[in-house]
Design an enzyme around this catalytic site. Sequence first.
Site, PDB file in Angstrom:
ATOM      1  N   ASP A   6      40.425  33.605  30.707  1.00 55.27           N
ATOM      2  CA  ASP A   6      40.774  34.137  32.034  1.00 55.27           C
ATOM      3  C   ASP A   6      41.850  33.244  32.648  1.00 55.27           C
ATOM      4  O   ASP A   6      42.138  32.159  32.145  1.00 55.27           O
ATOM      5  CB  ASP A   6      39.531  34.179  32.951  1.00 55.27           C
ATOM      6  CG  ASP A   6      39.850  34.764  34.323  1.00 55.27           C
ATOM      7  OD1 ASP A   6      40.475  35.840  34.372  1.00 55.27           O
ATOM      8  OD2 ASP A   6      39.512  34.145  35.352  1.00 55.27           O
ATOM      9  N   SER A   7      42.398  33.688  33.780  1.00 53.50           N
ATOM     10  CA  SER A   7      43.381  32.873  34.490  1.00 53.50           C
ATOM     11  C   SER A   7      42.732  31.680  35.185  1.00 53.50           C
ATOM     12  O   SER A   7      43.440  30.811  35.691  1.00 53.50           O
ATOM     13  CB  SER A   7      44.090  33.730  35.543  1.00 53.50           C
ATOM     14  OG  SER A   7      43.138  34.159  36.499  1.00 53.50           O
ATOM     15  N   CYS A  69      39.340  38.923  31.649  1.00 54.74           N
ATOM     16  CA  CYS A  69      40.385  39.085  32.655  1.00 54.74           C
ATOM     17  C   CYS A  69      40.946  40.494  32.508  1.00 54.74           C
ATOM     18  O   CYS A  69      41.545  40.819  31.492  1.00 54.74           O
ATOM     19  CB  CYS A  69      41.477  38.045  32.403  1.00 54.74           C
ATOM     20  SG  CYS A  69      42.915  38.264  33.466  1.00 54.74           S
ATOM     21  N   ASN A  70      40.716  41.313  33.525  1.00 55.88           N
ATOM     22  CA  ASN A  70      41.193  42.705  33.473  1.00 55.88           C
ATOM     23  C   ASN A  70      42.714  42.778  33.405  1.00 55.88           C
ATOM     24  O   ASN A  70      43.271  43.644  32.746  1.00 55.88           O
ATOM     25  CB  ASN A  70      40.734  43.447  34.724  1.00 55.88           C
ATOM     26  CG  ASN A  70      39.225  43.558  34.821  1.00 55.88           C
ATOM     27  OD1 ASN A  70      38.648  44.540  34.411  1.00 55.88           O
ATOM     28  ND2 ASN A  70      38.588  42.532  35.368  1.00 55.88           N
ATOM     29  N   CYS A 173      38.243  43.188  38.825  1.00 50.07           N
ATOM     30  CA  CYS A 173      38.855  41.878  38.607  1.00 50.07           C
ATOM     31  C   CYS A 173      37.682  40.906  38.527  1.00 50.07           C
ATOM     32  O   CYS A 173      36.796  40.932  39.395  1.00 50.07           O
ATOM     33  CB  CYS A 173      39.777  41.496  39.759  1.00 50.07           C
ATOM     34  SG  CYS A 173      40.307  39.767  39.715  1.00 50.07           S
ATOM     35  N   THR A 174      37.687  40.065  37.503  1.00 52.80           N
ATOM     36  CA  THR A 174      36.504  39.214  37.298  1.00 52.80           C
ATOM     37  C   THR A 174      36.351  38.138  38.379  1.00 52.80           C
ATOM     38  O   THR A 174      35.297  37.515  38.487  1.00 52.80           O
ATOM     39  CB  THR A 174      36.539  38.571  35.898  1.00 52.80           C
ATOM     40  OG1 THR A 174      37.776  37.871  35.728  1.00 52.80           O
ATOM     41  CG2 THR A 174      36.395  39.616  34.817  1.00 52.80           C
ATOM     42  N   HIS A 175      37.399  37.929  39.168  1.00 53.99           N
ATOM     43  CA  HIS A 175      37.252  37.004  40.298  1.00 53.99           C
ATOM     44  C   HIS A 175      36.427  37.621  41.438  1.00 53.99           C
ATOM     45  O   HIS A 175      35.818  36.898  42.222  1.00 53.99           O
ATOM     46  CB  HIS A 175      38.623  36.622  40.870  1.00 53.99           C
ATOM     47  CG  HIS A 175      39.331  35.553  40.104  1.00 53.99           C
ATOM     48  ND1 HIS A 175      39.905  35.776  38.878  1.00 53.99           N
ATOM     49  CD2 HIS A 175      39.557  34.245  40.399  1.00 53.99           C
ATOM     50  CE1 HIS A 175      40.467  34.646  38.453  1.00 53.99           C
ATOM     51  NE2 HIS A 175      40.267  33.700  39.357  1.00 53.99           N
TER      52      HIS A 175
HETATM   53  N1  DGL Z   1      40.295  37.544  36.825  1.00 55.27           N
HETATM   54  C1  DGL Z   1      41.434  38.249  36.363  1.00 55.27           C
HETATM   55  C2  DGL Z   1      41.248  39.738  36.362  1.00 55.27           C
HETATM   56  O1  DGL Z   1      40.167  40.173  36.051  1.00 55.27           O
HETATM   57  C3  DGL Z   1      42.770  37.721  36.843  1.00 55.27           C
HETATM   58  C4  DGL Z   1      42.991  37.647  38.281  1.00 55.27           C
HETATM   59  C5  DGL Z   1      44.264  36.912  38.582  1.00 55.27           C
HETATM   60  O2  DGL Z   1      44.459  35.817  38.039  1.00 55.27           O
HETATM   61  O3  DGL Z   1      45.072  37.470  39.342  1.00 55.27           O
HETATM   62  O4  DGL Z   1      42.152  40.496  36.589  1.00 55.27           O
END
Ligand code: DGL
Length: 248
Positions: A6-7, A69-70, A173-175
Amino acid sequence: MIGLFDSGSGGLTVLTALRKRAPKADVIYFGDIVNAPYGEKNADELARLSEAGLNRLTKEGATQIVSACNSLSLSVLMGATEHTEIIEMTRPVARMLRSRAGARMLLLATLATIESRMYPNAIGVTVLLDELPISGLAGAIEFGAPEEEVQKIVREAFLKRRGKKYDAVILGCTHYPLARGVIEREVADIFGPIEIIDPAEAVAEEVMRRFDVEGSGKTRFLISKDPDMFRKRVSELFPASSYTIEVV
Ligand code: DGL
């Protein structure tokens, strides 16, 4: 060994769902915090970052990869080699939604995810999908913005859909599950008491079905930048786990 990518901290929500089911899996996690947020980057940049991330994980011994990470789903699938097994976020969710024909769903995601068209392509016509990009939210969560700021970003985005009716909201988004309390309150306020779907659960189920989840239960975290926030989240989410954190 399973590699998660992930990021930054977002993939921790996927790892949490996985650890509930697979306490013994051996996991290596790469959080590319120096390049976060990914969701604001274009397809070329994401292709480059996903290649670098996949290479790093495979070099460290990961043979089965979860793109947690989507925003990376499309580039990870396009960059995968035939030697690596990959699970990304959108197709397990699409599978889960097959039994929900006709439901009206609001997808919350980064701009990169929405531009990739991964969710509508994976889901097809099963559910009625409306997509809402929330710019700035993943970054605010990653870098620990105050709750009022997170709430303002969420509310401003939701107001663009005020008056619409949905059966559920998908946290694409996983965040976003890291700000679930704020999102839940704003959803209830603007759209009413509707379901909130966290794709991490469907992804963890898919990992259980397809990947090798037996091992010593250790997690090796690799991060490309070392903010206190990441360490704090890891210690809160995995208090009883055995793990190491390396800055790479
Ligand atoms: N957590 C990631 C996602 O699911 C990336 C979010 C990001 O870094 O912008 O998209």
